[in-house]
Design a protein around this motif. Structure first.
Motif, PDB file in Angstrom:
ATOM      1  N   ALA A   1       0.832  -1.200   0.000  1.00 54.89           N
ATOM      2  CA  ALA A   1       0.000   0.000   0.000  1.00 54.89           C
ATOM      3  C   ALA A   1       0.867   1.251   0.000  1.00 54.89           C
ATOM      4  O   ALA A   1       1.879   1.328   0.705  1.00 54.89           O
ATOM      5  CB  ALA A   1      -0.904  -0.008   1.222  1.00 54.89           C
ATOM      6  N   GLN A   2       0.481   2.221  -0.796  1.00 58.44           N
ATOM      7  CA  GLN A   2       1.214   3.472  -0.855  1.00 58.44           C
ATOM      8  C   GLN A   2       0.953   4.285   0.406  1.00 58.44           C
ATOM      9  O   GLN A   2      -0.151   4.256   0.955  1.00 58.44           O
ATOM     10  CB  GLN A   2       0.787   4.274  -2.087  1.00 58.44           C
ATOM     11  N   PRO A   3       1.953   5.008   0.888  1.00 56.32           N
ATOM     12  CA  PRO A   3       1.727   5.833   2.083  1.00 56.32           C
ATOM     13  C   PRO A   3       0.679   6.899   1.799  1.00 56.32           C
ATOM     14  O   PRO A   3       0.643   7.485   0.702  1.00 56.32           O
ATOM     15  CB  PRO A   3       3.105   6.464   2.340  1.00 56.32           C
ATOM     16  N   LEU A   4      -0.179   7.162   2.761  1.00 59.17           N
ATOM     17  CA  LEU A   4      -1.263   8.122   2.556  1.00 59.17           C
ATOM     18  C   LEU A   4      -0.774   9.541   2.867  1.00 59.17           C
ATOM     19  O   LEU A   4      -1.293  10.243   3.737  1.00 59.17           O
ATOM     20  CB  LEU A   4      -2.463   7.741   3.418  1.00 59.17           C
ATOM     21  N   ASP A   5       0.260   9.937   2.128  1.00 61.64           N
ATOM     22  CA  ASP A   5       0.770  11.293   2.258  1.00 61.64           C
ATOM     23  C   ASP A   5      -0.009  12.226   1.340  1.00 61.64           C
ATOM     24  O   ASP A   5      -0.938  11.805   0.627  1.00 61.64           O
ATOM     25  CB  ASP A   5       2.271  11.327   1.943  1.00 61.64           C
ATOM     26  N   THR A   6       0.347  13.491   1.344  1.00 62.66           N
ATOM     27  CA  THR A   6      -0.394  14.483   0.562  1.00 62.66           C
ATOM     28  C   THR A   6      -0.384  14.147  -0.923  1.00 62.66           C
ATOM     29  O   THR A   6      -1.408  14.301  -1.618  1.00 62.66           O
ATOM     30  CB  THR A   6       0.183  15.885   0.790  1.00 62.66           C
ATOM     31  N   LYS A   7       0.743  13.650  -1.421  1.00 62.11           N
ATOM     32  CA  LYS A   7       0.834  13.319  -2.843  1.00 62.11           C
ATOM     33  C   LYS A   7      -0.155  12.212  -3.211  1.00 62.11           C
ATOM     34  O   LYS A   7      -0.871  12.313  -4.216  1.00 62.11           O
ATOM     35  CB  LYS A   7       2.258  12.883  -3.185  1.00 62.11           C
ATOM     36  N   THR A   8      -0.219  11.157  -2.402  1.00 60.53           N
ATOM     37  CA  THR A   8      -1.127  10.046  -2.689  1.00 60.53           C
ATOM     38  C   THR A   8      -2.580  10.473  -2.554  1.00 60.53           C
ATOM     39  O   THR A   8      -3.427  10.156  -3.399  1.00 60.53           O
ATOM     40  CB  THR A   8      -0.835   8.868  -1.746  1.00 60.53           C
ATOM     41  N   VAL A   9      -2.905  11.195  -1.493  1.00 56.55           N
ATOM     42  CA  VAL A   9      -4.287  11.641  -1.280  1.00 56.55           C
ATOM     43  C   VAL A   9      -4.737  12.534  -2.434  1.00 56.55           C
ATOM     44  O   VAL A   9      -5.862  12.422  -2.932  1.00 56.55           O
ATOM     45  CB  VAL A   9      -4.399  12.381   0.072  1.00 56.55           C
ATOM     46  N   THR A  10      -3.848  13.407  -2.889  1.00 58.18           N
ATOM     47  CA  THR A  10      -4.180  14.279  -4.013  1.00 58.18           C
ATOM     48  C   THR A  10      -4.430  13.470  -5.281  1.00 58.18           C
ATOM     49  O   THR A  10      -5.369  13.751  -6.040  1.00 58.18           O
ATOM     50  CB  THR A  10      -3.048  15.285  -4.252  1.00 58.18           C
ATOM     51  N   ALA A  11      -3.614  12.448  -5.506  1.00 61.76           N
ATOM     52  CA  ALA A  11      -3.800  11.601  -6.690  1.00 61.76           C
ATOM     53  C   ALA A  11      -5.120  10.843  -6.622  1.00 61.76           C
ATOM     54  O   ALA A  11      -5.811  10.683  -7.644  1.00 61.76           O
ATOM     55  CB  ALA A  11      -2.627  10.626  -6.815  1.00 61.76           C
ATOM     56  N   LEU A  12      -5.495  10.371  -5.445  1.00 61.93           N
ATOM     57  CA  LEU A  12      -6.761   9.652  -5.296  1.00 61.93           C
ATOM     58  C   LEU A  12      -7.940  10.563  -5.633  1.00 61.93           C
ATOM     59  O   LEU A  12      -8.884  10.151  -6.319  1.00 61.93           O
ATOM     60  CB  LEU A  12      -6.899   9.121  -3.870  1.00 61.93           C
ATOM     61  N   VAL A  13      -7.896  11.798  -5.170  1.00 61.11           N
ATOM     62  CA  VAL A  13      -8.995  12.725  -5.442  1.00 61.11           C
ATOM     63  C   VAL A  13      -8.998  13.161  -6.905  1.00 61.11           C
ATOM     64  O   VAL A  13     -10.061  13.372  -7.498  1.00 61.11           O
ATOM     65  CB  VAL A  13      -8.918  13.933  -4.488  1.00 61.11           C
ATOM     66  N   SER A  14      -7.828  13.265  -7.513  1.00 58.30           N
ATOM     67  CA  SER A  14      -7.763  13.555  -8.941  1.00 58.30           C
ATOM     68  C   SER A  14      -8.466  12.465  -9.747  1.00 58.30           C
ATOM     69  O   SER A  14      -9.223  12.746 -10.684  1.00 58.30           O
ATOM     70  CB  SER A  14      -6.307  13.688  -9.388  1.00 58.30           C
ATOM     71  N   ASP A  15      -8.251  11.215  -9.373  1.00 60.15           N
ATOM     72  CA  ASP A  15      -8.937  10.102 -10.037  1.00 60.15           C
ATOM     73  C   ASP A  15     -10.442  10.160  -9.771  1.00 60.15           C
ATOM     74  O   ASP A  15     -11.254   9.949 -10.683  1.00 60.15           O
ATOM     75  CB  ASP A  15      -8.381   8.768  -9.550  1.00 60.15           C
ATOM     76  N   ALA A  16     -10.813  10.434  -8.528  1.00 57.24           N
ATOM     77  CA  ALA A  16     -12.242  10.504  -8.198  1.00 57.24           C
ATOM     78  C   ALA A  16     -12.937  11.580  -9.018  1.00 57.24           C
ATOM     79  O   ALA A  16     -14.061  11.391  -9.509  1.00 57.24           O
ATOM     80  CB  ALA A  16     -12.419  10.775  -6.703  1.00 57.24           C
TER      81      ALA A  16
END
Length: 330
Positions: free
Chosen positions: A3-18
């Motif tokens: 699992a990727q760390p839930l840092d700002t970069k990952t959270v931002t990428a998840l919301v970009s996909d959403a």
């Protein structure tokens, strides 16, 4: 994959996909809040992006937010996290539509990540499709995708499809007699200079597709009577291939369910090489909506009409910057 760390970069990428999800007139009526301490996303509606004329009950708003919720689940699984979802968790806060907790690594039986490549490939196509039939195996796959999300996808018989097309035509006529029905479209479409002035949302004129010269495809003309010099003209399908997405109930939870099922169907269709478009035109008039369903089917309420086929894929439409829709709390 760990699992990727839930840092700002990952959270931002998840919301970009959403946020790549479809929504009525591309209004993108969602907000996200990530509670870092709880590893939980809150998916919220944005009341400033409602459609008072076309969507007075906010049914379409919930469907769009449900589609974004599904993309978030897919993106989380792709990042190695198991998304545990609750719909409408707080009756006292109706703008809080869902929570998605990422507390543990994705389970082996979760297959959401396989849909991730389609998130940014899926675009609404307002171009003609070929008359080639969609194979039964693909229809079954798409129906199964809807069922897995708690909804139903029905490919109507010829008589039923013709009835739906007649109802869409009826809705177009009603719109032409009621100028107020065009107000939401004017607000959320961008022609010419408006594309440069407001590039982050709405439907730009380059995504309108050609003006219909003939054919029966239910493709809304977002230009209306506004001039668009140089716009192409095309003949569309004579027998468009439609599918009806519906739910047993017709409450906000059902609309969120429909949105998730819709996006799962669209992503599956994209991976299968299909072009897709959506129409809610006949569903925007309560006196027409009840007639869209087949009374002999188990589908209680039709939530969306899909047009599927082989043809030109749609173009990407603008998306709001992630910073405008995401808040991260410690």
């Amino acid at each position: 994959m760990p699992a990727q760390p839930l840092d700002t970069k990952t959270v931002t990428a998840l919301v970009s996909d959403a946020s790549a999800a479809p929504s009525m007139h591309n209004a993108q009526p969602w907000k996200f809040r990530f509670l870092r301490a709880d590893r939980t996303f809150h998916v919220r509606s944005d009341p400033e992006r409602t459609m008072p004329h076309a969507d007075p009950t906010n049914r379409a708003l919930h469907i769009g937010c449900g589609a974004a919720l599904f993309n978030l689940r897919v993106a989380a699984a792709h990042a190695g996290w198991e998304p545990t979802t609750r719909l409408l968790p707080d009756p006292a806060d109706p703008e809080l539509l869902a929570t998605v907790e990422l507390a543990e690594p994705v389970r082996p039986e979760t297959d959401l990540a396989t849909l991730h490549p389609a998130i940014h490939r899926r675009h609404t196509s307002r171009h003609p499709f070929s008359e080639e039939d969609i194979p039964q195996a693909i229809q079954d796959t798409l129906s199964g995708a809807a069922l897995r999300e708690g909804a139903r996808l029905l490919f109507p018989a010829e008589w039923h499809a013709e009835s739906v097309l007649d109802l869409v035509h009826d809705a177009e006529g009603r719109d032409s007699l009621d100028p107020s029905q065009f107000q939401d479209i004017v607000r959320w479409t961008r022609i010419g200079a408006d594309i440069t002035a407001t590039p982050a949302d709405g439907i730009p004129d380059y995504a309108f597709g050609p003006r219909k010269r003939g054919g029966k495809a239910p493709v809304r003309d977002f230009a209306g009577r506004r001039p668009m010099p140089g716009r192409e003209v095309a003949t569309f399908e004579s027998k468009p291939q439609l599918a009806l997405l519906g739910t047993t109930g017709d409450r906000p939870e059902d609309w969120l369910t429909a949105g998730q099922a819709l996006e799962r169907v669209l992503l599956e269709a994209t991976l299968d090489g299909l072009a897709t478009s959506l129409t809610s035109h006949a569903l925007e008039w309560p006196e027409l909506r009840w007639a869209v369903r087949d009374p002999q089917s188990a589908m209680g309420f039709v939530q969306m009409v899909l047009r599927l086929g082989y043809g030109e894929q749609g173009v990407a439409t603008p998306r709001r910057p992630v910073g405008d829709v995401l808040e991260i709390e410690p």
